[in-house]
Design an enzyme around this catalytic site. Structure first.
Site, short mmCIF file in Angstrom:
data_model
loop_
_atom_site.label_atom_id
_atom_site.label_comp_id
_atom_site.label_asym_id
_atom_site.label_seq_id
_atom_site.Cartn_x
_atom_site.Cartn_y
_atom_site.Cartn_z
N ASP A 1 -21.10 -8.23 -11.97
CA ASP A 1 -21.28 -8.17 -10.51
C ASP A 1 -22.55 -7.39 -10.20
O ASP A 1 -22.96 -6.54 -10.98
CB ASP A 1 -20.07 -7.51 -9.84
N GLY B 1 -12.54 -3.81 -23.27
CA GLY B 1 -11.57 -3.04 -22.48
C GLY B 1 -10.17 -3.64 -22.55
O GLY B 1 -9.17 -2.93 -22.65
N ARG C 1 -18.70 -0.89 -28.03
CA ARG C 1 -18.00 -1.35 -26.83
C ARG C 1 -18.65 -2.64 -26.35
O ARG C 1 -19.88 -2.71 -26.23
CB ARG C 1 -18.07 -0.28 -25.74
N ARG D 1 1.70 0.33 -27.12
CA ARG D 1 1.30 0.18 -25.71
C ARG D 1 0.61 -1.16 -25.43
O ARG D 1 -0.20 -1.26 -24.50
CB ARG D 1 0.36 1.31 -25.28
N MET E 1 -17.49 2.11 -17.05
CA MET E 1 -16.58 3.26 -16.94
C MET E 1 -16.21 3.91 -18.28
O MET E 1 -15.29 4.73 -18.31
CB MET E 1 -15.30 2.83 -16.19
N GLY F 1 -18.35 -5.01 -23.13
CA GLY F 1 -17.68 -5.03 -21.83
C GLY F 1 -18.50 -5.69 -20.74
O GLY F 1 -19.41 -6.47 -21.01
N1 ADE Z 1 -17.43 -2.90 -14.56
C1 ADE Z 1 -17.85 -4.09 -14.10
N2 ADE Z 1 -18.32 -3.97 -12.85
C2 ADE Z 1 -18.17 -2.66 -12.52
C3 ADE Z 1 -18.45 -1.92 -11.38
N3 ADE Z 1 -18.98 -2.52 -10.31
N4 ADE Z 1 -18.18 -0.61 -11.37
C4 ADE Z 1 -17.64 -0.03 -12.44
N5 ADE Z 1 -17.34 -0.67 -13.56
C5 ADE Z 1 -17.61 -1.98 -13.60
#
Ligand code: ADE
Length: 235
Positions: free
Chosen positions: A205, A21, A88, A44, A181, A90
């Protein structure tokens, strides 16, 4: 090579491209893992680089956050620059209690609450899925290297700060592993063009316990994921 509204390449772009990202993450990946690196984009500040990994050309570029951002870059990379394999790399928030911080999540499928799929005007709902060939290869190496991983359905949400406190409940009940996302947009864009895509993440998380990762451990987990992602270029 021609330019597009968002990418003005000053160097070639490889058929395989990794999409973190954060553009500074792209710079870090290029500097840490690739050889013979050349920057190909700065429009950008969405930095993009091409180099080689174990002799195979690989590019890496920031995708930005959210389905609109990753999808417009993926579209241009596929249709204007010939990318054939988009990965991706992430982070995600976990939704299931048996998942731990830093585990690797591989998105077999990606649900979404985005209206992005409407453009395809299908007489039903599209199920965005990752490339089985890419998933299979990552899973095989994750097993060999004893990396804790989960393969399954994820949610690519349009909303990070959700006003509805119960938003995740239904997704959790349906077995969704984690929330991020971008991946549903990447998968649909790749499917529409007939190219391969994969979304893989480390758990940053837990939406079950509220635990969050610390910066140092995030970096270690990221290294583990990169070691699974980079060999895909040679498939
Ligand atoms: N990317 C990392 N943690 C996320 C979360 N809690 N919600 C959406 N995208 C995330």
């Amino acid at each position: 090579m021609r330019s597009t509204p968002h990418i003005d390449p000053t160097a070639p772009i490889a058929e395989t491209i990794l999409l973190p990202g954060d553009p500074l993450r792209a710079k870090f990946i290029a500097e840490t893992y690739l050889e013979d690196v050349r920057q190909f984009n700065a429009v950008r500040n969405m930095l993009g680089f091409t180099g080689t990994f174990q002799g195979t050309p690989v590019s890496v570029m920031g995708s930005g956050m959210g389905i609109p951002s990753i999808s417009l870059y993926a579209y241009e990379l596929i249709h204007m620059f010939g990318c054939k394999r988009l990965i991706r790399v992430g982070t995600c928030g976990s939704l299931q209690p048996d998942m731990h911080l830093y585990d690797v999540v591989i998105a077999q499928g990606a649900c979404t609450n985005s209206a992005f799929m409407d453009q395809y005007q299908l007489p039903g709902s599209f199920a965005p899925i990752g490339s089985f060939r890419l998933i299979d290869d990552v899973v095989r190496r994750a097993r060999e290297e004893n990396v804790p991983f989960h393969v399954g359905n994820i949610l690519s949400s349009d909303v990070f700060y959700n006003a509805n406190p119960n938003f995740n409940d239904g997704w959790k009940r349906m077995g969704i592993l984690a929330v991020e996302m971008e991946t549903a947009g990447l998968y649909a864009t790749a499917a529409d063009a007939g190219v391969e895509a994969l979304g893989m993440f480390t758990v940053s998380d837990s939406l079950v316990t509220g635990e969050v990762t610390d910066a140092q451990s995030r970096q270690t987990a990221f290294t583990t994921m990169m070691e699974l992602a980079l060999p895909l270029a040679a498939l």
